[in-house]
Scaffold this motif. Sequence first.
Motif, PDB file in Angstrom:
ATOM      1  N   GLY A   2      66.519  15.862 -31.286  1.00 15.65           N
ATOM      2  CA  GLY A   2      65.966  16.921 -32.130  1.00 15.65           C
ATOM      3  C   GLY A   2      66.939  18.076 -32.298  1.00 15.65           C
ATOM      4  N   SER A   3      67.656  18.417 -31.222  1.00 17.06           N
ATOM      5  CA  SER A   3      68.598  19.532 -31.303  1.00 17.06           C
ATOM      6  C   SER A   3      69.845  19.189 -32.109  1.00 17.06           C
ATOM      7  N   GLN A   4      70.123  17.880 -32.274  1.00 25.40           N
ATOM      8  CA  GLN A   4      71.292  17.456 -33.043  1.00 25.40           C
ATOM      9  C   GLN A   4      70.997  17.337 -34.534  1.00 25.40           C
ATOM     10  N   GLN A   5      69.739  17.483 -34.907  1.00 22.67           N
ATOM     11  CA  GLN A   5      69.386  17.403 -36.325  1.00 22.67           C
ATOM     12  C   GLN A   5      69.933  18.616 -37.080  1.00 22.67           C
ATOM     13  N   THR A   6      70.303  18.381 -38.331  1.00 19.63           N
ATOM     14  CA  THR A   6      70.661  19.507 -39.195  1.00 19.63           C
ATOM     15  C   THR A   6      69.370  20.230 -39.571  1.00 19.63           C
ATOM     16  N   ALA A   7      69.519  21.414 -40.143  1.00 16.43           N
ATOM     17  CA  ALA A   7      68.342  22.177 -40.585  1.00 16.43           C
ATOM     18  C   ALA A   7      67.558  21.384 -41.626  1.00 16.43           C
ATOM     19  N   GLU A   8      68.271  20.687 -42.508  1.00 12.23           N
ATOM     20  CA  GLU A   8      67.602  19.891 -43.544  1.00 12.23           C
ATOM     21  C   GLU A   8      66.836  18.724 -42.923  1.00 12.23           C
ATOM     22  N   GLU A   9      67.447  18.059 -41.938  1.00 11.61           N
ATOM     23  CA  GLU A   9      66.771  16.950 -41.268  1.00 11.61           C
ATOM     24  C   GLU A   9      65.499  17.430 -40.570  1.00 11.61           C
ATOM     25  N   ALA A  10      65.595  18.568 -39.875  1.00  9.23           N
ATOM     26  CA  ALA A  10      64.432  19.110 -39.166  1.00  9.23           C
ATOM     27  C   ALA A  10      63.324  19.483 -40.148  1.00  9.23           C
ATOM     28  N   LYS A  11      63.708  19.978 -41.309  1.00 11.49           N
ATOM     29  CA  LYS A  11      62.723  20.346 -42.331  1.00 11.49           C
ATOM     30  C   LYS A  11      61.990  19.111 -42.844  1.00 11.49           C
ATOM     31  N   VAL A  12      62.720  18.014 -43.030  1.00  9.65           N
ATOM     32  CA  VAL A  12      62.118  16.771 -43.518  1.00  9.65           C
ATOM     33  C   VAL A  12      61.251  16.120 -42.439  1.00  9.65           C
ATOM     34  N   LEU A  13      61.726  16.149 -41.189  1.00 12.09           N
ATOM     35  CA  LEU A  13      60.972  15.546 -40.083  1.00 12.09           C
ATOM     36  C   LEU A  13      59.988  16.588 -39.530  1.00 12.09           C
ATOM     37  N   ASN A  14      59.087  17.034 -40.399  1.00 14.29           N
ATOM     38  CA  ASN A  14      58.098  18.044 -40.013  1.00 14.29           C
ATOM     39  C   ASN A  14      56.869  17.356 -39.401  1.00 14.29           C
ATOM     40  N   ASP A  15      55.875  18.153 -39.012  1.00 12.51           N
ATOM     41  CA  ASP A  15      54.690  17.587 -38.351  1.00 12.51           C
ATOM     42  C   ASP A  15      53.983  16.561 -39.228  1.00 12.51           C
ATOM     43  N   SER A  16      53.875  16.839 -40.517  1.00 14.74           N
ATOM     44  CA  SER A  16      53.210  15.920 -41.431  1.00 14.74           C
ATOM     45  C   SER A  16      53.949  14.582 -41.490  1.00 14.74           C
ATOM     46  N   MET A  17      55.278  14.627 -41.542  1.00 12.93           N
ATOM     47  CA  MET A  17      56.067  13.398 -41.588  1.00 12.93           C
ATOM     48  C   MET A  17      55.961  12.635 -40.268  1.00 12.93           C
ATOM     49  N   VAL A  18      56.015  13.336 -39.152  1.00 11.21           N
ATOM     50  CA  VAL A  18      55.878  12.671 -37.852  1.00 11.21           C
ATOM     51  C   VAL A  18      54.515  11.990 -37.764  1.00 11.21           C
ATOM     52  N   ASN A  19      53.470  12.652 -38.276  1.00 12.95           N
ATOM     53  CA  ASN A  19      52.142  12.036 -38.292  1.00 12.95           C
ATOM     54  C   ASN A  19      52.149  10.740 -39.099  1.00 12.95           C
ATOM     55  N   ARG A  20      52.799  10.767 -40.261  1.00 10.39           N
ATOM     56  CA  ARG A  20      52.889   9.572 -41.110  1.00 10.39           C
ATOM     57  C   ARG A  20      53.626   8.439 -40.408  1.00 10.39           C
ATOM     58  N   ILE A  21      54.752   8.792 -39.789  1.00  9.32           N
ATOM     59  CA  ILE A  21      55.553   7.782 -39.093  1.00  9.32           C
ATOM     60  C   ILE A  21      54.769   7.202 -37.916  1.00  9.32           C
ATOM     61  N   CYS A  22      54.090   8.045 -37.161  1.00  5.16           N
ATOM     62  CA  CYS A  22      53.307   7.563 -36.015  1.00  5.16           C
ATOM     63  C   CYS A  22      52.161   6.653 -36.476  1.00  5.16           C
ATOM     64  N   ALA A  23      51.539   6.969 -37.605  1.00  7.28           N
ATOM     65  CA  ALA A  23      50.469   6.114 -38.136  1.00  7.28           C
ATOM     66  C   ALA A  23      51.022   4.748 -38.522  1.00  7.28           C
ATOM     67  N   ARG A  24      52.203   4.737 -39.131  1.00  5.61           N
ATOM     68  CA  ARG A  24      52.829   3.463 -39.507  1.00  5.61           C
ATOM     69  C   ARG A  24      53.249   2.689 -38.254  1.00  5.61           C
ATOM     70  N   MET A  25      53.701   3.403 -37.227  1.00  2.79           N
ATOM     71  CA  MET A  25      54.039   2.751 -35.963  1.00  2.79           C
ATOM     72  C   MET A  25      52.805   2.105 -35.344  1.00  2.79           C
ATOM     73  N   ASP A  26      51.660   2.799 -35.387  1.00  2.00           N
ATOM     74  CA  ASP A  26      50.415   2.220 -34.879  1.00  2.00           C
ATOM     75  C   ASP A  26      50.112   0.904 -35.585  1.00  2.00           C
ATOM     76  N   GLU A  27      50.213   0.932 -36.917  1.00  2.00           N
ATOM     77  CA  GLU A  27      49.887  -0.242 -37.726  1.00  2.00           C
ATOM     78  C   GLU A  27      50.796  -1.428 -37.415  1.00  2.00           C
ATOM     79  N   LEU A  28      52.109  -1.194 -37.445  1.00  2.52           N
ATOM     80  CA  LEU A  28      53.042  -2.307 -37.239  1.00  2.52           C
ATOM     81  C   LEU A  28      53.138  -2.726 -35.775  1.00  2.52           C
ATOM     82  N   SER A  29      52.931  -1.799 -34.865  1.00  7.98           N
ATOM     83  CA  SER A  29      52.925  -2.163 -33.444  1.00  7.98           C
ATOM     84  C   SER A  29      51.774  -3.111 -33.145  1.00  7.98           C
TER      85      SER A  29
END
Length: 200
Positions: free
Chosen positions: A153-180
């Motif tokens: 997380g600390s190695q992310q650029t400001a743009e990367e951190a902006k894209v990987l926001n809470d809403s995006m993490v929620n989306r990714i985790c939901a997809r992980m649940d499905e495919l897992s």
Amino acid sequence: MSLTRTKQSAELKIQFRRTGERRYAVTIHRSGQAPMEMNPAPGFDPLMPHDLLHFIVESELGLRHGIFGQIAEGGTAGTFISMAAAGESNREVGRSRRRANRRGDKLLREGRDDSAQSEHATYVCLQEWLARSADPARRKLAQPLAWNANQSGSQQTAEEAKVLNDSMVNRICARMDELSAQWSALAVGESLTVHWPNGR
């Protein structure tokens, strides 16, 4: 980060196949081309193999020059090998692999930023996904990953951190649940197939 596809991009069918109790392979099917394979693939996990996590992260973040975007543009991502097509001679296979490797080397250089973003996000999302689990055993698995996730997380650029926001993490985790859930249900010899670039 690149959100556009180039003219050379192809639709991919990606097959994640359990090849043993703790082994898996990834096979790429591209229209009009011989399949590519990574066998064995690194990072087997009964819940979420490493390359399946990269697929989820890259498709949800729209990374078009990460591992799977490079493959869609004719590369190898440095790890995939072209399989022989029916009736193809060893000489033709060798020529095809050399051509793919040259293109792959070029795409690896061009995709350095998206690939780094994919690596950072996979650590962050895996740790978050495990930490959120209702299963105490999974939450326990998250604890030793916290340092790596924080470093990533600390190695992310400001743009990367902006894209990987809470809403995006929620989306990714939901997809992980499905495919897992799908991956975890597979027996040895069975496979799970997903599509690039739409992620389904």
